[in-house]
Design an enzyme around this catalytic site. Structure first.
Site, PDB file in Angstrom:
ATOM      1  CG  ASN B 115      -1.872   0.960   1.282  1.00 43.47           C
ATOM      2  OD1 ASN B 115      -1.776   2.190   0.683  1.00 43.47           O
ATOM      3  ND2 ASN B 115      -3.070   0.853   1.749  1.00 43.47           N
ATOM      4  CG  HIS B 117      -1.728   6.119   1.279  1.00 40.96           C
ATOM      5  ND1 HIS B 117      -1.751   7.753   1.484  1.00 40.96           N
ATOM      6  CD2 HIS B 117      -2.345   6.108  -0.002  1.00 40.96           C
ATOM      7  CE1 HIS B 117      -2.336   8.326   0.416  1.00 40.96           C
ATOM      8  NE2 HIS B 117      -2.563   7.429  -0.537  1.00 40.96           N
ATOM      9  CD  GLU B 118      -1.677   0.310   5.204  1.00 38.28           C
ATOM     10  OE1 GLU B 118      -1.185  -0.580   5.813  1.00 38.28           O
ATOM     11  OE2 GLU B 118      -2.656   0.494   4.943  1.00 38.28           O
ATOM     12  CD  GLN B 119       4.778  -2.463   5.886  1.00 38.09           C
ATOM     13  OE1 GLN B 119       3.719  -3.053   5.756  1.00 38.09           O
ATOM     14  NE2 GLN B 119       5.803  -3.293   6.398  1.00 38.09           N
TER      15      GLN B 119
END
Lengths: 697, 307
Positions: B115, B117-119
């Site tokens: 993702n 927005h994540e990792q």
């Protein structure tokens, strides 16, 4: 016989039907496996459907319930649908219609159902919570003001309708219901109670139609029915495949049946051939080990058995004068005698344990004993000889007395020794049974037959066959008038071999004539050198009937006419050849025509008899050593000598005494008037005639 | 129908006799070497593009396995779009993520890593990073017998670790097993939890996590943002605001609550849930009792975290 072509056709056919069988096995295995897989997938999906439906029903009914099972079964059902879609059998074109309806109707239906479950769970939670809440909430009506408590009845009625609707899933309970409470009470609590109640009842009224609709959809999801339809469709199509498999199986069965019929045919054929073969082999085996005439074991069986025995003893029996019987009565008669004899002997030996009887060929029978002492065997042999000698054989009304000569032996080499002993028996008519022992053995000579022949052969080749000359003295004048040529072989070692060692063996071969030829040639040669003397050459009857020898002799005589008159022929008497007088006379006449003389050798022993002299033209008689050597000690012999002397004088023949070894004997002979003498007293045989021509007494 | 009736009569006794909540098992089978490797990966920021975040950044294991922020912060400070759910006992959830888009832990693990927005990683990049490390190469070689680390093995190890992130022996579980007694308040809280209908959705081993429900069943729940709900997965409008019912295990440790992290305290969460989903205004006293019950759901963290 089995044809290679037939066998290979059957093998090919077998291979073919087996391949078909293997192919059939894999086809039906795949089909059965795929078919089962599909049906199982279908059934499992059906089961999950039932399970999840009952779980949902439970969830609808119970106030509270764990939804873990539903979640789990939801998952299972999703996976199972995928499994069903991927069933192997659906790859086959025949099942395209099934695949189609699974991909479309069933997949859609199941997915819709799974969606409906979500909807059901959403609505169920909402309806359930409100119903539960209202169940608790209505109790609050009892805590209202007394005059407002009547509302409790209305509230409970409405609540019961909701509960009934939920239980029955029938909207009729609430369709025309007044589901809102109303009160004109000014009491705040009453109004709040009513407000909350109405909020939920309104909510329920709104949710119930959807809830019931989705519950019905979920519980009557028709998936089971669809699956059943598909199962039937599938079975219908599969039936075709099964019919095909049936047909296939039938074909395989027929192929294998044909193959087995072929095989049975082959087996029968093989069995027949095999039986024939076994019979042939048996009879061959029988003929290999048995004598066809007497049915006894034969010689090859004897050789085999002999090797297997630890301490063998042998008995050899030979029918006496069988050859003569055969000659006189014919072969059939002879065979009958052999059969008869074999029966008699078989009967005799059947009562003696550890014996086995063989026909060794011709008129000779052998019996092998195991673990018997030589005395035992000898006793048995004596009894056998006695038994046969006292039994006459009657064949075709002709009565024949048969006797046997028997030899026994336990010393190796078994057969050879026994044979040797048997030959000795044959030579001596007084002896009928003889056991071999080593002292019988002059046998070395027998063994040396081949060696002797080799010696003769090489001696002839290397010109080592020579005549030795023994002087024959005129007893009255003491002059050496004649020489007898005696054959000798000079060995490479310079040793000189007397005929005792080789002549008997040579007589059985062609070399005998060679030797005679050499003797004639060399004696004539010597006669040329020593023209004062006569020379005599030994001739057997065998030589006389040999055209080649005769022609060589006379050719040499022709070539040396001056010498020929001084060459005399000494006739040896042998039993082997009977020559008719006519023939001998022709020979003697021819000899005489050269001026040669004819002598009879070894007169007074063996076969010599007076009848010769009536028919044959004989010049000189040589009196045998067996008479001469014993006249000094034996009156009878002396008398015999005198008779022979008188007889020869009377017949106008001269006589010669052989084997004169002493002065005493020479004097007696001279006194008796014997004309000539030869022997060691005067001279032994020497390579050349003596240098002197007179002897002294 | 007869079949259903039969099933019903069969299950009737069972369901009445047993509680709708079941305890977490004391132990589970797992591959220790893989789990330890998974643990290492779980805490490794190398699995994010700028080396700033790891799994544990948003699923803080020393707390409740979730994030105390309303939304989590990913690489380069990028914000996520939903409240981080706890990783504890995730294996007992029927689906993963708030909207259940992952069917299992394996599918879930790939989510945050890829993702943006994540990792903000991708399988190739992860493989490249890990293969550059001698330590990881040796560890993977030992466990997976390969010379080159593959993405699948990375996920496999993390999943193996997540499988043992269970919290057994909560007071309530021990109560269910008859080992301890609840306090009066807790016991009352549990009764109310059932009576008010919370149990309708929060049931099973995870006390939730086994069904989807609409946030705002009774009264519409107003949301400020467009959250990834069930409608995003199914494409069906009626699933707007439908989310996976979250587990209530360790709920005391995982504030803030709801998918939007809007409830800061348990009390607030209980009251708002009963309003929107049950249409009930629970008296504060009852709500406090329910909170007391909820606090008995905090379990014991796995030992592997000590090592």
């Amino acid at each position: 016989m089995l044809n290679k072509k037939v066998i290979s056709i059957i093998a090919l056919f077998g291979f073919f039907s087996f391949s078909v069988l293997v192919y059939f096995y894999f086809v039906q295995r795949d089909f059965t496996k795929n078919q089962r897989e599909f049906v199982t997938n279908l059934d499992t999906l059906d089961n999950y459907n039932s399970d999840i439906t009952s779980e949902l029903l439970k969830n609808a009914l119970y106030a509270y319930n764990s939804q873990d099972t539903i979640a789990h079964e939801y998952d299972l059902m999703q996976n199972q649908l995928r499994k069903l879609e991927n069933s192997n059998i659906l790859q086959h074109a025949a099942y395209a219609s099934i695949k189609n309806s699974i991909d479309k109707s069933i997949k859609n239906r199941v997915n819709t159902f799974l969606g409906e479950i979500q909807d059901f769970l959403l609505l169920n939670a909402a309806v359930k919570n409100s119903v539960v809440f209202l169940s608790v909430h209505v109790e609050n009506a009892l805590t209202l003001k007394k005059e407002d408590r009547g509302i409790y009845i209305d509230a409970v009625k409405i609540l019961d309708s909701f509960k009934d609707t939920k239980k029955t899933q029938d909207l009729d309970y609430i369709r025309h219901m007044h589901y809102l409470l109303h009160s004109d009470s000014k009491d705040k609590r009453t109004q709040k109670f009513i407000k909350i109640f109405n909020l939920h009842s309104t909510y329920l009224m709104k949710k119930f139609p959807d809830f019931i609709s989705v519950t019905k959809k979920v519980l009557n999801n028709k998936i089971g029915k669809l699956l059943n339809e598909e199962r039937e469709n599938f079975n219908h199509i599969a039936l075709h495949d099964f019919q095909f498999l049936d047909l296939f199986a039938f074909i395989v069965f027929v192929l294998l049946c044909i193959y087995f019929i072929f095989l049975i045919y082959l087996l029968i054929k093989y069995y027949k051939t095999h039986t024939k073969f076994i019979k042939a082999a048996n009879s061959l085996q029988y003929s290999l080990t048995h004598d066809s005439l007497t049915g006894l074991y034969n010689r090859s069986m004897f050789e085999k058995d002999k090797k297997e025995l630890d301490k063998p003893a042998i008995l050899l029996a030979n029918i006496d004068s069988f050859k003569e019987v055969n000659d006189v009565y014919g072969n059939d008669f002879g065979n009958s005698i052999l059969k008869d004899m074999s029966k008699v002997m078989q009967t005799y030996f059947s009562s003696i344990s550890g014996t086995k009887m063989y026909r060794m060929g011709g008129d000779e029978f052998a019996v092998l004993f195991e673990n018997r002492s030589s005395q035992d065997v000898f006793e048995i042999a004596k009894k056998l000889e006695y038994l046969i000698a006292n039994k006459s054989c009657e064949i075709d009304t002709i009565e024949v007395n048969v006797s046997v000569s028997v030899a026994t032996n336990t010393v190796k080499p078994l057969l050879e020794n026994a044979d040797f002993a048997l030959k000795l028996v044959k030579k001596d008519i007084t002896q009928r049974v003889l056991e071999y022992n080593k002292s019988l053995a002059v046998k070395e000579n027998w063994k040396n037959n081949i060696e002797t022949i080799n010696i003769i052969k090489s001696a002839l080749k290397e010109d080592r066959v020579v005549p030795y000359f023994q002087a024959i003295v005129n007893l009255q004048t003491l002059k050496i008038e004649k020489y007898e040529a005696l054959v000798r072989i000079v060995l490479p070692s310079k040793e000189v071999l007397s005929p005792f060692f080789f002549l008997e063996i040579a007589a059985k071969t062609q070399y005998y004539y060679e030797i005679t030829k050499v003797m004639i040639t060399k004696t004539i040669q010597m006669a040329k050198e020593r023209n004062a003397c006569r020379f005599s050459i030994n001739f057997s009857m065998k030589d006389i009937i040999n055209e080649e020898i005769i022609s060589i002799l006379f050719a040499l005589f022709d070539a040396n006419r001056d010498v020929a008159s001084r060459i005399d022929i000494e006739l040896l008497e042998t039993e082997a050849v009977v020559v008719d007088d006519e023939r001998i006379n022709r020979f003697l006449e021819k000899v005489h025509s050269y001026g040669s003389k004819v002598l009879i050798d070894d007169f007074g022993t063996g076969y010599s008899n007076f009848s010769y002299f009536s028919s044959l033209d004989i010049d000189v008689v040589k009196i045998d050593a067996s008479i001469v050597s014993e006249i000094l000690t034996d009156e009878k012999k002396l008398h015999m000598l005198k008779s022979i002397h008188n007889f020869t004088i009377g017949m106008g023949m001269q006589n010669v005494a052989e084997f004169v070894e002493s002065r005493e004997l020479a004097l007696s002979l001279k006194e008796l008037g014997i004309e000539y003498a030869q022997g060691y007293y005067f001279s032994k045989p020497l390579p050349k005639p003596l240098d002197y021509d007179t002897v002294t007494l | 129908m007869l079949k259903y009736l039969f099933f019903l009569s069969f299950f009737y006794d069972l369901c009445i006799a047993s509680e709708p909540i079941s305890p977490i098992p004391q132990t589970v089978e797992y591959d220790k070497a893989k789990a330890l490797l998974g643990k290492k990966l779980f805490f490794d920021t190398a699995l994010s593009r700028d080396n700033t975040v790891c799994c544990n950044s948003c699923h803080v294991l020393r707390e409740g396995g979730a994030d105390e922020n309303q939304v989590s912060v990913g690489v380069e400070g990028r914000k996520g779009n939903i409240q981080s759910p706890t990783v504890y006992n995730a294996r007992y959830n029927f689906k993963q993520f708030w909207n259940g888009r992952a069917r299992n832990l394996k599918e879930q693990a790939s989510g945050p890593m890829n993702n943006p927005h994540e990792q903000d990683m991708n399988p190739q990049l992860i493989e490249k990073r890990l293969n550059a490390s001698k330590i990881y190469r040796n560890l993977f070689k030992k466990i997976y017998h390969t010379t080159r680390i593959s993405y699948n093995e990375v996920i496999n190890a993390i999943v193996e670790f997540e499988k043992i992130l269970i919290t057994p022996n909560a007071k309530f579980d021990r109560y269910l097993r008859g080992e301890v007694k609840l306090s009066q308040q807790e016991e009352k809280g549990y009764a109310l939890f059932k009576q008010y209908g919370c149990i309708t959705c929060h049931n099973g081993i995870n006390i939730g996590g086994n069904s989807f429900q609409k946030m705002g069943t009774f009264f519409p729940y107003k949301t400020k943002a467009d959250y990834p709900d069930r409608a995003k997965v199914t494409g069906l409008k009626r699933y707007k605001n439908v989310f996976k019912v979250p587990t209530l295990r360790n709920i005391a440790l995982t504030s803030p609550y709801f998918h939007d992290g809007s409830a800061k305290t348990l009390l607030q969460a209980v009251q708002r849930m009963s309003h929107f989903n049950l249409g009930v205004e629970i008296p504060k006293k009852d709500a406090k009792d329910i909170v007391a019950f909820l606090k008995t759901l905090t379990g014991v963290k796995p030992k592997i975290l000590d090592k």
